[in-house]
Design a protein around this motif. Sequence first.
Motif, PDB file in Angstrom:
ATOM      1  N   THR A  14       1.530  10.727   5.169  1.00 30.95           N
ATOM      2  CA  THR A  14       0.843   9.359   4.968  1.00 30.95           C
ATOM      3  C   THR A  14       1.616   8.675   3.925  1.00 30.95           C
ATOM      4  O   THR A  14       2.572   9.037   3.377  1.00 30.95           O
ATOM      5  CB  THR A  14      -0.507   9.977   3.806  1.00 30.95           C
ATOM      6  N   THR A  15       1.189   7.192   4.041  1.00 36.24           N
ATOM      7  CA  THR A  15       1.986   6.325   3.243  1.00 36.24           C
ATOM      8  C   THR A  15       1.234   5.717   2.278  1.00 36.24           C
ATOM      9  O   THR A  15       0.072   5.178   2.408  1.00 36.24           O
ATOM     10  CB  THR A  15       2.580   5.169   4.008  1.00 36.24           C
ATOM     11  N   LEU A  16       1.784   5.566   0.919  1.00 35.45           N
ATOM     12  CA  LEU A  16       0.980   4.738  -0.164  1.00 35.45           C
ATOM     13  C   LEU A  16       1.742   3.633  -0.266  1.00 35.45           C
ATOM     14  O   LEU A  16       2.995   3.879  -0.765  1.00 35.45           O
ATOM     15  CB  LEU A  16       0.742   5.780  -1.238  1.00 35.45           C
ATOM     16  N   ASN A  17       1.203   2.411  -0.653  1.00 35.03           N
ATOM     17  CA  ASN A  17       2.015   1.187  -1.027  1.00 35.03           C
ATOM     18  C   ASN A  17       1.642   1.360  -2.548  1.00 35.03           C
ATOM     19  O   ASN A  17       0.475   1.049  -3.021  1.00 35.03           O
ATOM     20  CB  ASN A  17       1.397   0.003  -0.178  1.00 35.03           C
ATOM     21  N   ILE A  18       2.727   1.100  -3.353  1.00 36.34           N
ATOM     22  CA  ILE A  18       2.301   1.226  -4.946  1.00 36.34           C
ATOM     23  C   ILE A  18       3.135  -0.045  -5.407  1.00 36.34           C
ATOM     24  O   ILE A  18       4.450   0.189  -5.155  1.00 36.34           O
ATOM     25  CB  ILE A  18       2.629   2.448  -5.346  1.00 36.34           C
ATOM     26  N   VAL A  25       5.888   7.248  -0.663  1.00 43.83           N
ATOM     27  CA  VAL A  25       5.379   6.198  -1.494  1.00 43.83           C
ATOM     28  C   VAL A  25       6.244   4.883  -1.214  1.00 43.83           C
ATOM     29  O   VAL A  25       7.687   5.090  -1.434  1.00 43.83           O
ATOM     30  CB  VAL A  25       5.616   6.614  -3.220  1.00 43.83           C
ATOM     31  N   ASN A  26       5.650   3.793  -0.873  1.00 43.64           N
ATOM     32  CA  ASN A  26       6.392   2.692  -0.615  1.00 43.64           C
ATOM     33  C   ASN A  26       6.327   1.793  -1.783  1.00 43.64           C
ATOM     34  O   ASN A  26       5.255   1.226  -1.908  1.00 43.64           O
ATOM     35  CB  ASN A  26       5.688   2.208   0.624  1.00 43.64           C
ATOM     36  N   VAL A  27       7.541   1.447  -2.562  1.00 36.79           N
ATOM     37  CA  VAL A  27       7.433   0.845  -3.756  1.00 36.79           C
ATOM     38  C   VAL A  27       7.284  -0.495  -3.479  1.00 36.79           C
ATOM     39  O   VAL A  27       8.298  -0.989  -2.668  1.00 36.79           O
ATOM     40  CB  VAL A  27       8.559   1.247  -4.691  1.00 36.79           C
ATOM     41  N   GLU A  28       6.141  -1.552  -3.923  1.00 37.48           N
ATOM     42  CA  GLU A  28       6.143  -2.968  -3.377  1.00 37.48           C
ATOM     43  C   GLU A  28       6.948  -3.831  -4.458  1.00 37.48           C
ATOM     44  O   GLU A  28       6.724  -3.467  -5.725  1.00 37.48           O
ATOM     45  CB  GLU A  28       4.745  -3.357  -3.301  1.00 37.48           C
ATOM     46  N   ASP A  29       7.635  -4.763  -3.848  1.00 37.35           N
ATOM     47  CA  ASP A  29       8.385  -5.552  -4.767  1.00 37.35           C
ATOM     48  C   ASP A  29       7.597  -6.322  -5.365  1.00 37.35           C
ATOM     49  O   ASP A  29       6.495  -6.975  -5.170  1.00 37.35           O
ATOM     50  CB  ASP A  29       9.388  -6.463  -3.757  1.00 37.35           C
TER      51      ASP A  29
HETATM   52  C1  LIG Z   1       1.677  -0.732   3.196  1.00 38.12           C
HETATM   53  O1  LIG Z   1       2.421  -2.190   3.435  1.00 38.12           O
HETATM   54  C2  LIG Z   1       3.062  -2.356   4.699  1.00 38.12           C
HETATM   55  C3  LIG Z   1       3.781  -3.554   4.617  1.00 38.12           C
HETATM   56  O2  LIG Z   1       4.720  -3.249   3.617  1.00 38.12           O
HETATM   57  C4  LIG Z   1       1.755  -2.369   5.721  1.00 38.12           C
HETATM   58  O3  LIG Z   1       2.263  -2.724   6.952  1.00 38.12           O
HETATM   59  C5  LIG Z   1       0.929  -1.313   5.648  1.00 38.12           C
HETATM   60  O4  LIG Z   1      -0.157  -1.426   6.368  1.00 38.12           O
HETATM   61  C6  LIG Z   1       0.353  -0.889   4.237  1.00 38.12           C
HETATM   62  N1  LIG Z   1      -0.271   0.375   4.162  1.00 38.12           N
HETATM   63  C7  LIG Z   1      -1.375   0.572   3.485  1.00 38.12           C
HETATM   64  C8  LIG Z   1      -2.250   2.010   3.452  1.00 38.12           C
HETATM   65  O5  LIG Z   1      -1.817  -0.258   2.794  1.00 38.12           O
END
Ligand SMILES: *[C@@H]1O[C@H](CO)[C@@H](O)[C@H](O)[C@H]1NC(C)=O
Length: 415
Positions: A136-140, A228-232
């Motif tokens: 799973t990916t989390l954007n933080i 964890v995808n660290v957002e800029d």
């Molecule tokens: C996370 O960010 C990416 C773009 O960087 C986007 O494609 C993705 O849908 C986002 N995921 C969630 C779970 O919000």
Amino acid sequence: MAVTEGHILNVWIFFSIFLRFGIFADGQIVYSTTEEANPGTTVGNLAKDFNLNLQDIERRGFQIVSETNRRYFDLNLKTGVLHVKERIDREDLCEQNAKCSLPLEAIVNSPLNIYRFEVNVLDINDNPPLFRTSKTTLNISELAFPGEQFALPSAFDADVGINSVKSYKLSANEHFSLDVQSGGEQSVSAELVLQKALDREKQPLIELKLIAVDGGKPPRSGTMQVIVNVEDVNDNIPVFSKSLYKARLNENSPPGTSVVTIQASDPDEGVNGQIVYALVNHDNDKNVESFSIDPETGEITVKGDVDYERKNAVEFRVQAQDKGHKPRAALCKVLLEIVDINDNVPKISVTSLVNNVKEDAPIDTMVGMITVTDNDAGKNGQVTLKMQGSAPFKVQNSYNNYYTLVVNGLGHTEE
Ligand SMILES: *[C@@H]1O[C@H](CO)[C@@H](O)[C@H](O)[C@H]1NC(C)=O
């Protein structure tokens, strides 16, 4: 009251019966067997518990008659014992129900009699906790505050009770901890809690492992990868490679001549890190207006006249600004030294002149004053004055660029 031996025996008998099969209010017999038990495993002694005579149960056609559950059990007609016939999967039969009880009926003929009983299928820890997906990916945002919570997916365990998911663990890491909610009726769930501030420029991606553990003995576990995808965030200002850029430029260089290239960098991502350069000229300085800068490359080129004689050094500021939604900027200085080239001819002007000179005028009599100027600098501006042709005069340097014309011989020369 003294505890007698007979009393202890009675209690023991009661418990041993109770443990082998519970006696319900209506007197129904309940056996227990664990799921996945091998075929042949004894479940209970029907003949004994229903007081049947072993001698004639075969003749009287003793058999299990329940349509659906008959396939799992077998009766030994010599011993009256009920066996497991086919592997039983509790999860398949009862899914998530805490209690999994199979109602059964057996009969004998002549005279016909029906015996009702139940077999309780006990759960074993034969299923590990499972996550719906393996990743799973989390954007933080890198601006998230320590203490902020982020929901994590739950694991599912087909087993029940103690064998279901009981806890979660998180792989060792610098930034996050796990807050596990459990106890009582609620199911166990886990939240990711930020412990230490993030910095995308240092670490844009954090890979974690979430482990769900059940309460079986031994416990089983399931794992999910958490990215964890660290957002800029535009949290960096552009930085110049130098704080002062110096360059030399020949005067009269044609428009388009490259002077110097400014370079700034910004570690933010995307537009937050893209830089636009501009000359700063709040004072509308004509000398600065002679230059332009490429907003993308930072290359400064000549745009108009560059005249050493007007100004021998030009100083201005350059701004580097990122393209973020809320842009951030920095300034540096540029110092241009204009190099003189010999582009000016000396100018001679006679400032005063005596029209008539007596022929016997003595040597060194002053007859005129001459001023010489050259706008060039240094050697290019140094002037030497020479008389051409023959005349009874010479020039004498009196002071700086001031010369005097004086008599140098006899005016009535007759050679
Ligand atoms: C996370 O960010 C990416 C773009 O960087 C986007 O494609 C993705 O849908 C986002 N995921 C969630 C779970 O919000």
